[in-house]
Scaffold this motif. Structure first.
Motif, PDB file in Angstrom:
ATOM      1  N   ASP B  33      29.020  34.397  10.261  1.00 40.90           N
ATOM      2  CA  ASP B  33      30.449  34.506  10.512  1.00 40.90           C
ATOM      3  C   ASP B  33      31.222  34.182   9.232  1.00 40.90           C
ATOM      4  OD1 ASP B  33      30.389  32.923  13.830  1.00 40.90           O
ATOM      5  OD2 ASP B  33      29.741  34.905  13.135  1.00 40.90           O
ATOM      6  N   ASN B  35      34.929  32.500   8.321  1.00 36.67           N
ATOM      7  CA  ASN B  35      36.054  31.745   8.868  1.00 36.67           C
ATOM      8  C   ASN B  35      37.190  31.697   7.848  1.00 36.67           C
ATOM      9  OD1 ASN B  35      34.957  30.020  11.459  1.00 36.67           O
ATOM     10  ND2 ASN B  35      33.348  30.445   9.974  1.00 36.67           N
ATOM     11  N   TRP B  50      37.929  33.074  13.073  1.00 39.65           N
ATOM     12  CA  TRP B  50      36.612  33.504  12.592  1.00 39.65           C
ATOM     13  C   TRP B  50      36.355  34.943  12.986  1.00 39.65           C
ATOM     14  CZ3 TRP B  50      33.221  35.093  16.351  1.00 39.65           C
ATOM     15  CH2 TRP B  50      33.293  34.501  17.607  1.00 39.65           C
ATOM     16  N   GLY B 101      25.276  27.889  11.397  1.00 41.77           N
ATOM     17  CA  GLY B 101      25.272  26.956  12.516  1.00 41.77           C
ATOM     18  C   GLY B 101      26.714  26.722  12.931  1.00 41.77           C
ATOM     19  N   PHE B 104      30.355  25.046   7.717  1.00 38.49           N
ATOM     20  CA  PHE B 104      30.751  26.020   6.711  1.00 38.49           C
ATOM     21  C   PHE B 104      30.040  25.678   5.398  1.00 38.49           C
ATOM     22  CE2 PHE B 104      33.381  27.123   9.978  1.00 38.49           C
ATOM     23  CZ  PHE B 104      34.416  26.235  10.242  1.00 38.49           C
TER      24      PHE B 104
END
Lengths: 108, 117
Positions: B33, B35, B50, B101, B104
């Motif tokens: 991802d 963010n 995100w 996870g 960041f």
């Protein structure tokens, strides 16, 4: 929404130990992550999953988490540790991320 | 190595829009991802939104819902963040950060957006 509370500032003499707390309701049930941010720089991950460290982070920096408080501990503090430190969690109820208010560590 | 490189500083008038880019490299774009995090001058970090590149799914913090849009161009491994109807209190440094996870692990260098008449 979930709230993380940190003390605004912590002062510590060189060579001593700094403890930075991050309070949240039942935070011990969550994974807590910590970031170091020096002036003019992007944040740097220093602890993830409560107590794990990225490979570049020295063992002097450690984390713990239990009950309603997570703690970042920096032993043998050096001038280079002077920075802002933020805790962060993932809030499963909202599927969003939350940062603590940040703590400024001053090395005396 | 993992790199996130953001576009340069912007100065905008109130009511305008701004679009900040975050070009990623050094890893599989679909695997993490991206963010966006905001930091007003002298203030703390604020998570904004995100994007999941594999699914194209996005989600936004309540304070930014409806005024911020995250998009991507997977052909160039780049994520974009647009803020509309800018106001003076949107003046801040905006960071993109790679999710790993629930944390960041890599951050862009930050983009200063100044909103001033």
């Amino acid at each position: 929404s979930y709230v993380l509370t940190q003390p605004p500032s912590v002062s510590v003499a060189p060579g001593q130990t700094a403890k930075i707390t991050c309070a949240g309701h039942n935070i011990g049930d969550k994974s807590v992550h910590w970031y170091q941010q020096k002036p003019g720089q992007a944040p740097l991950l220093v602890v993830y999953d409560n107590s794990d460290r990225p490979s570049a982070i020295p063992e002097r920096i450690s984390g713990s988490n239990s009950g309603n408080t997570a703690t970042l501990t920096i032993t043998r503090v050096e001038a280079g540790d002077e920075a802002d430190y933020y805790c962060q969690v993932y809030d499963v109820t909202t599927d969003h991320y939350v940062f603590g208010s940040g703590t400024k560590v001053t090395v005396l | 190595q993992v790199q996130l490189v953001q576009s340069g500083a912007e100065v905008k008038k109130p009511g305008a829009s701004v679009k900040v880019s975050c070009k990623t490299s050094g890893y599989s774009f679909n695997g993490h991802d991206i963010n966006w995090v905001r930091q007003a001058t002298g203030q703390g970090l604020e998570w904004m939104a995100w994007l999941n590149p594999k699914r194209g799914h996005t989600d936004y913090a309540q304070d930014f819902q409806g005024r911020v849009t995250i998009t991507m161009d997977s052909s160039i491994s780049t994520v974009y963040m647009e803020v509309r109807s800018l106001r003076s209190n949107d003046t801040a440094v905006y960071y993109c950060a790679r999710g790993s996870g629930s944390w960041f692990d890599s951050w862009g260098q930050g983009t200063l957006v100044t909103v001033s008449s």
